[in-house]
Design a protein around this motif. Structure first.
Motif, mmCIF file in Angstrom:
data_model
loop_
_atom_site.group_PDB
_atom_site.id
_atom_site.type_symbol
_atom_site.label_atom_id
_atom_site.label_comp_id
_atom_site.label_asym_id
_atom_site.label_seq_id
_atom_site.Cartn_x
_atom_site.Cartn_y
_atom_site.Cartn_z
ATOM 1 N N VAL A 1 -7.965 -3.009 1.677
ATOM 2 C CA VAL A 1 -8.487 -1.859 1.817
ATOM 3 C C VAL A 1 -9.499 -1.377 3.018
ATOM 4 O O VAL A 1 -9.105 -0.401 3.793
ATOM 5 N N ALA B 1 0.772 -1.730 0.089
ATOM 6 C CA ALA B 1 0.360 -0.036 -0.038
ATOM 7 C C ALA B 1 0.558 1.021 0.345
ATOM 8 O O ALA B 1 1.464 1.926 1.177
ATOM 9 N N GLU C 1 1.314 5.052 -0.225
ATOM 10 C CA GLU C 1 0.683 6.255 0.267
ATOM 11 C C GLU C 1 1.352 7.488 0.160
ATOM 12 O O GLU C 1 2.339 7.550 0.580
ATOM 13 N N MET D 1 -3.950 -2.473 -5.779
ATOM 14 C CA MET D 1 -2.764 -2.123 -5.021
ATOM 15 C C MET D 1 -1.267 -3.028 -5.221
ATOM 16 O O MET D 1 -1.433 -3.802 -5.513
ATOM 17 N N TYR E 1 -3.535 6.938 -1.988
ATOM 18 C CA TYR E 1 -3.147 5.468 -2.564
ATOM 19 C C TYR E 1 -3.204 5.085 -4.165
ATOM 20 O O TYR E 1 -3.769 5.476 -4.779
ATOM 21 N N LEU F 1 -6.710 -1.295 6.088
ATOM 22 C CA LEU F 1 -6.026 0.272 5.479
ATOM 23 C C LEU F 1 -7.136 1.119 6.444
ATOM 24 O O LEU F 1 -6.553 1.926 7.524
ATOM 25 N N ARG G 1 2.308 -0.545 4.360
ATOM 26 C CA ARG G 1 1.731 0.116 4.394
ATOM 27 C C ARG G 1 3.265 0.810 3.926
ATOM 28 O O ARG G 1 4.228 1.113 4.700
#
Length: 371
Positions: free
Chosen positions: A361, A253, A255, A277, A260, A364, A327
Motif C-alpha cells: 500500500v 492491486a 483499481e 489486496m 482498490y 502504491l 497494478r
C-alpha cells in the motif's frame, strides 16, 4: 556447576537485576528495591504480564513497548479484550507479526472471563490450559505475576545456562532442551522467583548476548564455566539449520475509480483472517499480463495493466517470500459476490493488514516503505 555455587549465583544475579533492570511498562518493581524505594512501587498486573508475554514471543522488547501501550489503552482489562471483535485485536497487533499470538491471546481472555471470573489463573496447570500458553509463557506468568516457583526457558535464558554450565550439545535438540529445563529449575531460588526469572532474561538480553558477550561486566563471570575456559564465543551451539524455502507471491492491486480491491484471507494458514489486496501465491509467470485471466476468473473483473511492477522481499521463519506488486485497472465486469470490498488507500484503518500488504500500500501511494 557445583551446588555450593548456586546461592552465590542467585545473590549476585538478583543484586545486579536490582541495579540494572530496564523500566518496562509491564514490569513490577524488583523486591530488592521495595523497602527503600523513593519512586512509586509498581506491583505485577497479571493481565499486563499475560499481554506482554504474548507479545514478547519471538519479538524484541523495544518493538513490543509501543504495541503494548496501545493495546492496554484500548483493552485496559481482560474483560475488555474478551468482549472485543477479533478484527479489532488484529488491527492493534498489525505490524507486530506472528498473528496467531493475537488470536490465542484473545481466546485466552475469553476463557479467563468465562471460566475464571475474569481473573488470570495463578497456577501453572491452569495457565497451561489456556489457548496459546506453553511451558515458557505459563512459567513466566506464574512466577512474575504470582510468585510461583516455576522455571522459564526462552532464548536468552537458554544462552545464559549453556554458557554457565558449558553445554556442548546443540541447545535446539530435544535432549538438550530437557537438560536446560532441569537446570532452569535447579538454579531457581525459593523466593523472589519472578525477579530471578526476569534477571536471567535481562542478563541474556543486555550482557550475555549472542555475539560478543560483555563478560567483563557480567555479575556471574567467575561462576561461568564457558568464560573460565575462554569458550563463551563458541557457545551455545545450534544444529545446522535448513535454508528457508524460497517462494514467490504476486500482489495484484486492482483499481477502479480510485479505489482498490481488498479481501479477507482464510481463517487458517499464514496471515489468517487478515486483509490483503488479491495475492497470487503460486504464479506461473512474473509477467503482469499473465495474471489477468486469473483476475477475471476469480473476481469477475476484466482488467488491463496499469503502472510498473515493483519487487520486495519478506522473510518469515521458514520462508523467503519474493513479492511482486502489479497494478491493474478494471475495464469491464462486476465483482463477484463476497469477493471483497473497495477501499481508498487512505481509508484502511479498520482493515488489519500484514506487513507485506502494508508495504505494498505504501508503494502504491508513492511513499518510501519502512523496513
Amino acid at each position: 556447576m557445583p551446588d555450593p555455587s548456586l546461592p552465590q549465583l542467585r545473590r549476585r544475579l538478583l543484586a545486579w537485576y536490582g541495579r540494572h533492570h530496564r523500566q518496562l511498562p509491564w514490569r513490577p518493581t524488583p523486591q530488592s528495591q521495595i523497602p527503600n524505594s523513593k519512586s512509586e512501587i509498581r506491583t505485577a498486573n497479571p493481565y499486563h504480564v499475560l499481554v506482554s508475554e504474548a507479545m514478547l514471543q519471538q519479538t524484541q522488547v523495544a518493538t513490543v513497548i509501543p504495541y503494548f501501550d496501545r493495546f492496554v489503552e484500548q483493552f485496559p482489562t481482560v474483560h475488555d479484550l474478551a468482549a472485543a471483535d477479533e478484527q479489532q485485536v488484529l488491527r492493534l497487533w498489525q505490524g507486530l507479526g506472528y498473528y496467531r499470538r493475537a488470536r490465542h491471546l484473545h481466546a485466552a481472555a475469553r476463557v479467563i472471563v468465562d471460566h475464571h471470573a475474569g481473573r488470570v489463573p495463578d497456577t501453572l496447570d491452569e495457565l497451561l490450559a489456556l489457548p496459546g500458553i506453553g511451558r515458557y509463557t505459563g512459567g513466566a506468568i506464574a512466577s512474575i505475576a504470582f510468585g510461583r516457583r516455576a522455571p522459564i526457558l526462552d532464548g536468552n535464558v537458554a544462552r545464559v545456562l549453556a554458557r554457565l554450565f558449558a553445554i556442548d550439545e546443540p541447545t535446539d535438540q530435544p535432549a538438550t532442551r530437557d537438560r536446560l529445563w532441569q537446570l532452569a529449575e535447579q538454579v531457581l531460588p525459593r523466593k523472589a522467583v519472578g525477579d530471578f526469572n526476569q534477571a536471567m532474561m535481562e542478563l541474556g538480553a543486555l550482557v550475555c548476548t549472542p555475539r560478543q558477550p560483555a563478560c567483563l561486566v557480567c555479575p556471574l563471570q567467575t561462576l561461568c564455566l564457558a568464560q573460565l575456559a575462554g569458550r563463551q564465543a563458541e557457545l551455545p551451539r545450534r544444529s545446522i539449520r535448513h535454508a528457508p524455502k524460497a517462494v514467490r507471491h504476486v500482489i495484484v492491486a486492482i483499481e477502479r475509480r480510485g479505489k482498490y480491491l481488498f479481501e479477507q484471507r482464510p481463517a487458517t494458514g499464514l496471515w489468517s483472517n487478515m486483509w490483503q489486496m488479491p495475492t497470487h501465491e503460486s504464479p506461473d509467470s512474473d509477467a503482469p499480463d499473465s495474471l489477468l485471466p486469473w483476475v477475471r476468473e476469480t473476481y469477475g473483473l476484466t482488467c488491463q495493466s496499469a503502472g510498473d511492477q515493483h519487487e520486495f522481499t519478506h522473510q518469515t521463519t521458514h520462508r523467503t517470500i519474493a513479492f511482486s506488486l502489479v497494478r491493474v485497472q478494471v475495464a469491464a465486469g462486476r465483482l463477484l459476490p463476497n469477493r471483497g470490498v473497495w477501499r481508498k488507500l487512505d481509508a484502511l484503518d479498520d482493515l488489519p493488514l500484514s506487513n507485506p500488504q502494508r508495504k505494498a500500500v505504501t508503494m502504491l501511494v508513492g511513499e518510501k516503505p519502512t523496513a
